[in-house]
Design an enzyme around this catalytic site. Sequence first.
Site, PDB file in Angstrom:
ATOM      1  N   LYS A 108      30.901  35.195  29.782  1.00 54.62           N
ATOM      2  CA  LYS A 108      31.076  36.573  29.323  1.00 54.62           C
ATOM      3  C   LYS A 108      30.764  36.638  27.832  1.00 54.62           C
ATOM      4  O   LYS A 108      31.141  35.734  27.078  1.00 54.62           O
ATOM      5  CB  LYS A 108      32.516  37.029  29.602  1.00 54.62           C
ATOM      6  CG  LYS A 108      32.766  38.510  29.317  1.00 54.62           C
ATOM      7  CD  LYS A 108      34.178  38.948  29.729  1.00 54.62           C
ATOM      8  CE  LYS A 108      34.426  40.413  29.420  1.00 54.62           C
ATOM      9  NZ  LYS A 108      35.780  40.847  29.815  1.00 54.62           N
ATOM     10  N   SER A 165      36.149  45.014  32.598  1.00 52.58           N
ATOM     11  CA  SER A 165      35.018  44.899  31.695  1.00 52.58           C
ATOM     12  C   SER A 165      34.094  43.726  32.029  1.00 52.58           C
ATOM     13  O   SER A 165      32.954  43.729  31.588  1.00 52.58           O
ATOM     14  CB  SER A 165      35.508  44.759  30.258  1.00 52.58           C
ATOM     15  OG  SER A 165      36.201  43.532  30.094  1.00 52.58           O
ATOM     16  N   SER A 168      40.474  43.260  33.428  1.00 55.12           N
ATOM     17  CA  SER A 168      39.032  43.091  33.201  1.00 55.12           C
ATOM     18  C   SER A 168      38.374  41.992  34.036  1.00 55.12           C
ATOM     19  O   SER A 168      37.143  41.952  34.121  1.00 55.12           O
ATOM     20  CB  SER A 168      38.748  42.846  31.719  1.00 55.12           C
ATOM     21  OG  SER A 168      38.690  44.080  31.047  1.00 55.12           O
TER      22      SER A 168
END
Lengths: 492, 490
Positions: free
Chosen positions: B79, B155, B179
């Site tokens: 990420k 996210s 997330s």
Amino acid sequence: MSIQNNEIMIGLEIHIQLTNLKTKLFCSCSNDYRGTEPNTHVCPICIGLPGSLPVVNKKVIELAIRLALALDCKINNQFWFFRKNYFYPDLPKGFQISQYNKAGGKAFADGGKTTIRLNNHKKDIILNRIHLEEDPARLVHKGSIATSPFTLIDYNRSGVCLIEIVSEPVISSPEEAREFLKQLKSIVQYTGISNLELEGSVRVDANISIKGYDRSEVKNINSFKEVERALRHEIIRQKNILKRGKKLIQETRHWDDKRRITIPLRTKELEEDYRYFPEQDLVPIEINSDFIQKVKSELPEMPNERSVRFRKEYRLTEFDSYNLVLDKNFADFYEEGVKSDPSFDSEEYKLYCNWLMNDISRWLNNNNKIIQETKITPKHLVDLINAIKDGKITGKIAKSFIPDLMVGFNVKALIEKTGKRRISDKEYILKITKEVITDNLDIIRDFEKNPRALEALIGKCMKKTKGRLDPELTREILLELLSNKIKKYKKS
Amino acid sequence: MELYNYMGYELIEKIINKEITVSDLIQSTFDRIEATDNLLHSFINLSKDKALKKAKEYDIKIQKGKKVGKLCGLPLANKDLICLKGFPTTCCSKILKGYHPPYNAFVIERLVEQEGAIHIGNTNMDEFAMGSSTENSCYGPTFNPWDISRVPGGSSGGSAASIASGQTILALGSDTGGSIRCPASFCGVVGLKPTYGRISRYGLVAFANSLDQIGSITKCVYDSALLLEIMAGKDPLDSTSVNIKVDKYTAELKKSIDKKILGVPEEFFGEGVNNEVKSSVKNSIKKLESLGGTTVEVTIPHLEYTVATYYLLCMSEASSNLARYDGLRYGKMSQNLKGDVYDVFSRTRNEGLGTEVKRRIFLGTYALSAGYYDMYYIKALKVRTLIKKDFQEAYKKCDFIICPTMPSTAFKIGEKVDDPLQMYMDDVLTCPVNLAGLPAITIPCGFDSNDLPIGFQIIGNYFDEKGILNIGYQLEQELNIYRKTVPAIK
């Protein structure tokens, strides 16, 4: 209107770098940044790179406990950090990790006091708290901040541990502030947490008000010496405003040490709301009482204890011992010296103290040096005192030896080198005194009315011989000559 | 079967047994990315040359019988907010464009440097992890591989989409209010958010540091257990990481769940939760009962306050955490240098930060301001304590709490962008877990009538990752839908 000292209220916030730490407060970068290439003592943590996290340097706790104990503070059994949020180029994270004693926060230690002595009065300076925080980066300007075409940032200082000592507003004059800082400097030196001789190791903010009026906060006072000066200026400024019938406003001012005035800061910075809230990247730290006890037991003798001991052991006056112990290096020098000669007693103890506090201190002040930077040893001063005692030299000669002693000569070598020794040859003294009398008949006439004229004549004799004449013999001979002369006058 | 359809642990076996080479695997990974990512947009930066080079090195080592670490060269998608030395790490924000961290995050050290995972690229996300749809990225949105007209969740949407579509085998995410679990649920994959403090956050760019936790997104529970075994543990560089024994999670998966008490909180099945989601989750609860689990009703009475509490706290923390982005030391400074330093800071931040990030900084700054602090921030802290207590009470009655992960399945791109409150409400079932600091896992438990995956959430007591992985694994095997692949991406 006239304002008395008891109507002036001063509170100080003193930031001291813990220069005796090896590493910074939250990372393992070296604490010793002075004289290093800019931005070389840095890591992701102290320049606040994204993703980095602080870790508390455990040694900090021990040093902070030492100071808290020496200042008689109440150490909290648990402490944690807060974030103080504001934007400034010296602050890489946009917040400073500090401590806060409101909103559920606690300082490292609360309260505390230290006793100062001024004009033979004692006064307790009461403290509010001491707390820990990180130092921001150093901003470097060409010339002054106002005219420099650029600002350079050196992050080597960023993250160095500061301990902040906050006093209550109980200081009522610049002189008291000076004495308090002297005392504080001494305690810091004895606890071994910091070397305050290093440039930039101390910064002071002062809150100053005249009772009944709004206070101003003066920031950016960058040495203990400047504090008294800044306070004096600010008090006069406030009094003048009142004299002119104008109003004092609560404001933050900046000490301009070049122009030696305080100037107002921009309003933008005045309205700052620091939005303190807990730093949750760090967990609360427990301090157990066993650890405090351990630190306490290892704490060296503090200046006030040493002063009491000096009075007992060396029979010094309260005034002498108080001043002698202020600088640990000086007091260590003293003890080493007086202990090295077993023949020393009350008289020599006093003499040794006087030489240190007068002639040697004066030389150090004039040359802007501290005693370790010179080559004089405690033994040199013992030799000097013994040389006077043994009649080898006079006090005057001894005084003239000081500059050479400071650069490493010993007394014996100096006597040989300069040929200065005490002259006790009566014939020679007689010759000199006669010459002086002949040259100063006007003083002689005074002698009857004013016995102090004798001292003037002795002075003249000394001057003529560069201070080498035995002062006692000279006095005897002069007195004899003078009384003969007076008798002659009276006969004629 | 294509290599990208295998589970991670199966590929490790194949590599060890020399059925395939690491180079085969990495090459097929990039082939798959090249074939699909123009439609999915899971990745924002790839590390193809370096990854293939590394694969060759590992193949030579394996040939020579040398060790290459537990992960044997499996591809890892990172990420874009976990620092990787020398690789652009931007949090999908304009303000960090051009930033290359000079150090590796703790988890990168463990997974890549120690255990031989191969970093293949960084995945898309909501800017600074602020969002539930991956629409708030400065690089544009990611699309859901099950239906590219829909969001992948957020996210960590890029990581979840890349796992679901076979673009990678392993992926990292971070979870502040859901997330990891939200996109894992929307993309039909496994998402694990460990206990706060279980994995070091060193090198994870902070959004809300009292809530953030690194975790994994994988195709199956076994892979998730394997990654946690490697990532968990005390790190001296993260004071909030905890020194508690790390279990051998993979070894515990097959244990019976007989007599385990499963708490079902009624509030998590409320009005806002879609009926198809409810029935799918209830169906899975029956399966767990059939495996020997006992269900009891529990209650989290303060659930209705969690979204408000969560957003007050995460925004407050974010307003401070993001203050460092002034363009002075790294990232992108405004080209316009007129005015004083404050003018340049403001301009840089105004140009560099996106709408949602600015919204949260404004609101967080407000909540921490003098006069409002007690009313908002302090009050939110108090409610947080109440929510923790709710869970502690519940765990007196049960071993685990089971519930839906998300109130709905993936929604359409653009559907909620203009209604932030609606978007925030989607976190209602995930954010209480972060407020309490508990571990939770989401596994796919079924599909709705649009053939979109539904997520099943298992919330454990503190540091009971072993337990939630065990329950998750048993349910996964029982449901046996985890090998279902996404439809052809066109």
